[in-house]
Scaffold this active site. Sequence first.
Site, PDB file in Angstrom:
ATOM      1  N   LYS A  37       0.736  -1.191   0.005  1.00 24.46           N
ATOM      2  CA  LYS A  37       0.131   0.012  -0.008  1.00 24.46           C
ATOM      3  C   LYS A  37       0.881   1.270  -0.040  1.00 24.46           C
ATOM      4  O   LYS A  37       1.694   1.491   0.849  1.00 24.46           O
ATOM      5  CB  LYS A  37      -0.806  -0.176   1.233  1.00 24.46           C
ATOM      6  CG  LYS A  37      -1.714   1.112   1.370  1.00 24.46           C
ATOM      7  CD  LYS A  37      -2.729   0.992   2.599  1.00 24.46           C
ATOM      8  CE  LYS A  37      -3.499   2.301   2.797  1.00 24.46           C
ATOM      9  NZ  LYS A  37      -4.192   2.252   4.274  1.00 24.46           N
ATOM     10  N   ASN A  38       0.819   2.154  -0.839  1.00 25.39           N
ATOM     11  CA  ASN A  38       1.241   3.486  -0.951  1.00 25.39           C
ATOM     12  C   ASN A  38       0.615   4.303   0.272  1.00 25.39           C
ATOM     13  O   ASN A  38      -0.290   4.400   0.596  1.00 25.39           O
ATOM     14  CB  ASN A  38       1.026   4.223  -2.171  1.00 25.39           C
ATOM     15  CG  ASN A  38       1.738   3.928  -3.421  1.00 25.39           C
ATOM     16  OD1 ASN A  38       2.667   3.159  -3.341  1.00 25.39           O
ATOM     17  ND2 ASN A  38       1.286   4.190  -4.607  1.00 25.39           N
ATOM     18  N   MET A  39       1.726   4.773   1.090  1.00 27.26           N
ATOM     19  CA  MET A  39       1.371   5.610   2.146  1.00 27.26           C
ATOM     20  C   MET A  39       1.463   7.157   1.773  1.00 27.26           C
ATOM     21  O   MET A  39       2.335   7.626   1.080  1.00 27.26           O
ATOM     22  CB  MET A  39       2.294   5.374   3.409  1.00 27.26           C
ATOM     23  CG  MET A  39       2.311   3.867   3.838  1.00 27.26           C
ATOM     24  SD  MET A  39       0.719   3.168   4.175  1.00 27.26           S
ATOM     25  CE  MET A  39       0.700   3.888   5.736  1.00 27.26           C
TER      26      MET A  39
END
Length: 93
Positions: A37-39
Amino acid sequence: MSNVCIIAWVYGRVQGVGFHYTTQHEAQRLGLTGYAKNMDDGSVEVVACGDAAQVEKLIKWLKEGGPRSARVDKILTEPHSPRETLTGFSIRY
């Protein structure tokens, strides 16, 4: 065979370069469950569960920089106990 789960935060040039897609492919190749997941801070969060040796292979792959288009500056990992049952390896948004 002992199963483990880890959570990792990968920092560097890891967004917009296909990092989470290639991480998904590598994790699936290793037979792991979890997600990438991109944060908001520009890092990528990776949760990986499965055979301890296969999880270690994924961590090594992440530390080596993942795809050629990425640049990994730092990776932090710790043991993790997911709240939900993870099936497959997905990309989360």
